[in-house]
Design a protein around this motif. Structure first.
Motif, PDB file in Angstrom:
ATOM      1  N   LYS A 244      43.236  37.977  46.075  1.00 14.50           N
ATOM      2  CA  LYS A 244      42.536  38.846  45.138  1.00 14.50           C
ATOM      3  C   LYS A 244      43.633  39.485  44.294  1.00 14.50           C
ATOM      4  N   TRP A 245      43.425  39.518  42.976  1.00 12.75           N
ATOM      5  CA  TRP A 245      44.411  40.098  42.084  1.00 12.75           C
ATOM      6  C   TRP A 245      43.802  41.258  41.307  1.00 12.75           C
ATOM      7  N   LYS A 246      44.655  42.126  40.847  1.00 10.58           N
ATOM      8  CA  LYS A 246      44.245  43.273  40.045  1.00 10.58           C
ATOM      9  C   LYS A 246      43.901  42.786  38.638  1.00 10.58           C
ATOM     10  N   ALA A 247      42.733  43.180  38.132  1.00  9.84           N
ATOM     11  CA  ALA A 247      42.314  42.841  36.772  1.00  9.84           C
ATOM     12  C   ALA A 247      42.636  44.019  35.859  1.00  9.84           C
TER      13      ALA A 247
ATOM     14  N   GLU B 191      45.053  48.748  31.591  1.00  9.34           N
ATOM     15  CA  GLU B 191      44.212  49.632  32.413  1.00  9.34           C
ATOM     16  C   GLU B 191      43.477  48.821  33.476  1.00  9.34           C
ATOM     17  N   PHE B 192      43.394  49.369  34.668  1.00  8.41           N
ATOM     18  CA  PHE B 192      42.699  48.739  35.787  1.00  8.41           C
ATOM     19  C   PHE B 192      41.207  48.661  35.498  1.00  8.41           C
ATOM     20  N   ILE B 193      40.634  47.449  35.593  1.00  7.56           N
ATOM     21  CA  ILE B 193      39.196  47.285  35.376  1.00  7.56           C
ATOM     22  C   ILE B 193      38.500  46.670  36.589  1.00  7.56           C
ATOM     23  N   GLY B 194      39.267  46.371  37.637  1.00 11.02           N
ATOM     24  CA  GLY B 194      38.685  45.799  38.843  1.00 11.02           C
ATOM     25  C   GLY B 194      39.635  44.832  39.510  1.00 11.02           C
ATOM     26  N   TRP B 195      39.062  43.944  40.290  1.00 14.46           N
ATOM     27  CA  TRP B 195      39.863  42.909  40.944  1.00 14.46           C
ATOM     28  C   TRP B 195      39.080  41.604  40.955  1.00 14.46           C
TER      29      TRP B 195
END
Length: 179
Positions: free
Chosen positions: A66-69, A75-79
């Motif tokens: 799982k990667w950081k989106a 800006e973090f928007i999910g994974w």
């Protein structure tokens, strides 16, 4: 320079770091603010720390995780990414995004799911990929079906009725078509 595993329009999938645990906690704490292919309509993985640490371990062990989106501004928007399924030795596609991103780009889940499946089959030798969706999660069902998954079976997982969808690798599809 940060490793980018996948680019999907302005969204980039990059590795997690242990400093991202609070970002995941905030995403999962927003019961109406995320879309997720996990076992509920919304994500509620209880232990964000475990999610991040297992993602880091899976990246080291398997070359996928799982990667950081993040958006174009970082800006973090999910994974999004992949999780090994211990019981069956399969790999499961899953993601969790803030709903507010869908307001800006309603097609993002579809594009991201398609991009992830393409990445998976180009970068691994697995014969198939699965996605597990709670039966009442119609939005996620449509996303995986639009990406080319087909229904394999229904199961009770974690006390909830879920559907398992599967997509065969292009080489496996060719093999079956020629048989």
């Amino acid at each position: 320079m940060q490793t980018i595993f996948l680019e999907c329009g302005s969204v980039k999938l990059v590795p997690f770091t242990v400093t991202d645990i609070d970002l995941v906690k905030a995403l999962h704490a927003d019961p109406y603010g995320n879309r997720c292919t996990e076992f509920s309509t919304n994500c509620y993985v209880a232990d964000a720390r475990q999610l991040v640490l297992s993602a880091l371990q899976n990246q080291n062990d398997l070359g996928l995780a799982k990667w950081k989106a993040v958006d174009g501004d970082g800006e973090f928007i999910g994974w999004a990414g992949f999780t090994p399924v211990e019981e069956t030795s399969e790999i499961r596609l899953n993601y969790c995004l803030y709903n507010s991103n869908g307001d800006l780009d309603e097609a993002l889940p579809d594009r991201l799911c398609t991009a992830l499946t393409e990445w998976f089959f180009e970068n691994t030798y697995f014969s198939h990929l699965v996605a597990v969706v709670r039966t009442d999660n119609r939005a996620m069902r449509n996303v995986v079906l639009n990406a080319g998954f087909y229904h394999r079976e229904s199961q009770v997982i974690g006390g909830m009725q879920a559907d398992v969808f599967q997509m065969l690798s292009p080489s496996m599809q060719s093999y079956l078509m020629s048989a």
